[in-house]
Design a protein around this motif. Sequence first.
Motif, mmCIF file in Angstrom:
data_model
loop_
_atom_site.group_PDB
_atom_site.id
_atom_site.type_symbol
_atom_site.label_atom_id
_atom_site.label_comp_id
_atom_site.label_asym_id
_atom_site.label_seq_id
_atom_site.Cartn_x
_atom_site.Cartn_y
_atom_site.Cartn_z
ATOM 1 N N SER A 82 -53.807 86.332 6.079
ATOM 2 C CA SER A 82 -52.733 86.580 7.047
ATOM 3 C C SER A 82 -51.839 87.732 6.620
ATOM 4 C CB SER A 82 -51.883 85.313 7.217
ATOM 5 O OG SER A 82 -51.285 84.938 5.981
ATOM 6 N N HIS A 83 -51.833 88.068 5.322
ATOM 7 C CA HIS A 83 -50.963 89.122 4.793
ATOM 8 C C HIS A 83 -51.721 89.970 3.770
ATOM 9 C CE1 HIS A 83 -48.057 86.226 6.385
ATOM 10 N NE2 HIS A 83 -47.147 87.182 6.381
ATOM 11 N N LYS A 96 -43.075 96.014 7.125
ATOM 12 C CA LYS A 96 -44.036 94.989 7.505
ATOM 13 C C LYS A 96 -44.547 95.301 8.903
ATOM 14 C CE LYS A 96 -42.416 91.042 4.757
ATOM 15 N NZ LYS A 96 -41.907 89.660 4.784
ATOM 16 N N ARG A 98 -46.595 93.750 11.672
ATOM 17 C CA ARG A 98 -47.083 92.422 12.013
ATOM 18 C C ARG A 98 -48.167 92.451 13.081
ATOM 19 N NH1 ARG A 98 -41.790 92.185 10.714
ATOM 20 N NH2 ARG A 98 -41.166 90.577 9.218
ATOM 21 N N THR A 101 -53.128 90.121 11.238
ATOM 22 C CA THR A 101 -52.907 90.258 9.808
ATOM 23 C C THR A 101 -51.677 91.141 9.618
ATOM 24 O OG1 THR A 101 -55.270 90.075 9.279
ATOM 25 C CG2 THR A 101 -53.856 91.077 7.617
ATOM 26 N N THR A 102 -50.723 90.672 8.819
ATOM 27 C CA THR A 102 -49.514 91.454 8.556
ATOM 28 C C THR A 102 -49.741 92.351 7.350
ATOM 29 O OG1 THR A 102 -48.028 89.761 9.466
ATOM 30 C CG2 THR A 102 -47.074 91.316 7.903
ATOM 31 N N ILE A 104 -48.139 94.794 4.637
ATOM 32 C CA ILE A 104 -46.854 95.029 3.985
ATOM 33 C C ILE A 104 -46.964 96.336 3.206
ATOM 34 C CG2 ILE A 104 -45.126 94.095 2.408
ATOM 35 C CD1 ILE A 104 -46.483 91.314 2.888
ATOM 36 N N HIS A 211 -42.286 85.455 0.939
ATOM 37 C CA HIS A 211 -42.693 84.818 2.193
ATOM 38 C C HIS A 211 -42.293 83.344 2.159
ATOM 39 C CE1 HIS A 211 -44.797 84.467 5.947
ATOM 40 N NE2 HIS A 211 -45.593 83.516 5.484
ATOM 41 N N THR A 357 -52.647 80.864 5.203
ATOM 42 C CA THR A 357 -51.443 81.544 4.732
ATOM 43 C C THR A 357 -51.289 81.420 3.226
ATOM 44 O OG1 THR A 357 -50.356 81.091 6.850
ATOM 45 C CG2 THR A 357 -48.942 81.719 5.010
ATOM 46 N N SER A 360 -53.751 83.552 1.399
ATOM 47 C CA SER A 360 -53.416 84.973 1.494
ATOM 48 C C SER A 360 -52.481 85.420 0.376
ATOM 49 C CB SER A 360 -52.771 85.262 2.854
ATOM 50 O OG SER A 360 -53.624 84.893 3.912
ATOM 51 N N TRP A 361 -51.583 84.544 -0.028
ATOM 52 C CA TRP A 361 -50.586 84.909 -1.044
ATOM 53 C C TRP A 361 -51.009 84.547 -2.465
ATOM 54 C CZ3 TRP A 361 -46.011 87.596 -0.272
ATOM 55 C CH2 TRP A 361 -45.749 87.944 1.065
#
Length: 370
Positions: A82-83, A96, A98, A101-102, A104, A211, A357, A360-361
Amino acid sequence: MVIQLSRELIESINNNHPNQDEIDALEYIALCRKEGSQVITGNRQVIKHIISTSGLTNRAKSIYKRIYEDVTKNRHINKYVSHVINVIRPYGESEKRRGETTYIDVPLNRFRNPSLIQNTVLLVENVDDAKVYNKIAKYYAYSENVSTNIEYSVIQGGGGNIHDQLEQFQRRNDRIVMCLVDSDKKHPSDELGQTAQNALSTYDEECSLCHLVILKEHELENLIPVYFLRRSTNSNTQERSAVENIDSLSKVEDLSKIRKFIDIKNGTKLGEIVDGFRDVDNVELRYLSQAFSSIHYDCVHPPNCQSPEQCRCTINHPVGANNTANAIQSVSQSPLGHIDEHINQSLSIAWKSLGRTIYSWLCSSMPVRS
């Protein structure tokens, strides 16, 4: 997390003669890949340009050659997250962008700070929660048949001060941070609990490296499959009876929404949730009196609970803090295939949505062994 080296780095790294800030940043990104703390990828042309850049150590160049070799393997990873952190020209503007998919945008020079290439910080209310979030992320990766490598540094914020820790991370903005908190909502339209409210009021959406996720459910325990709650309670007890009631909510589609918001640890009375389901056309409450003998027919046809604070209509008795803690431990220790066998469809959907999510991080690479 996926860190992508953008095409604009080709032009911005001063015709193969970058300054020392840029060299230091590229060295730290190479170190990040060597240690496997994040996923480093990019266009082959970009990586070839970096490999040919003067000033880089041979060690760093060998790591970028490994990144180059992994491009095909990581080519489609962006569609599973997602990021993505997109490394742009030095001293560019963080932003960012958005979408599904965001992206950054983070300027290359920011990576001069060695803190930025460490494992993602997972900021949670309770250390044991992190084990389940880890499993949820891996379940998502397992279901999508992508790498389940996940690394993070867990920090327990506690319900009372997690927002203070989030604020400190945002102010420094030198670590990749994911913060997860319970919503403590008792029905879909309910206000957030105090912990979630404090975190939300503190959260700066434009902070590029942090996030915040507030669970859609009441709390993490609502995401535990019934199978593990049942295993953690003794038969012929009130706690086991409570689990069977939860199972009934899980099996009936028209009651599954209520299952998301009951208080599994401490129990739930109809009066605690009725305000969120007062619409006479709402089938959730009308089905409750059919499913549970403890729910009085007159209280839900239509819903007219007159004194919620004195309610005696029990949806579920307390499962208890020790039993839910044991269930959480059981989930965290179970193989993904075993979980997949014992999770129902609605929970599976919730796990995959949240898992995307978290993954993703927290996704990472296998360390490079020299």
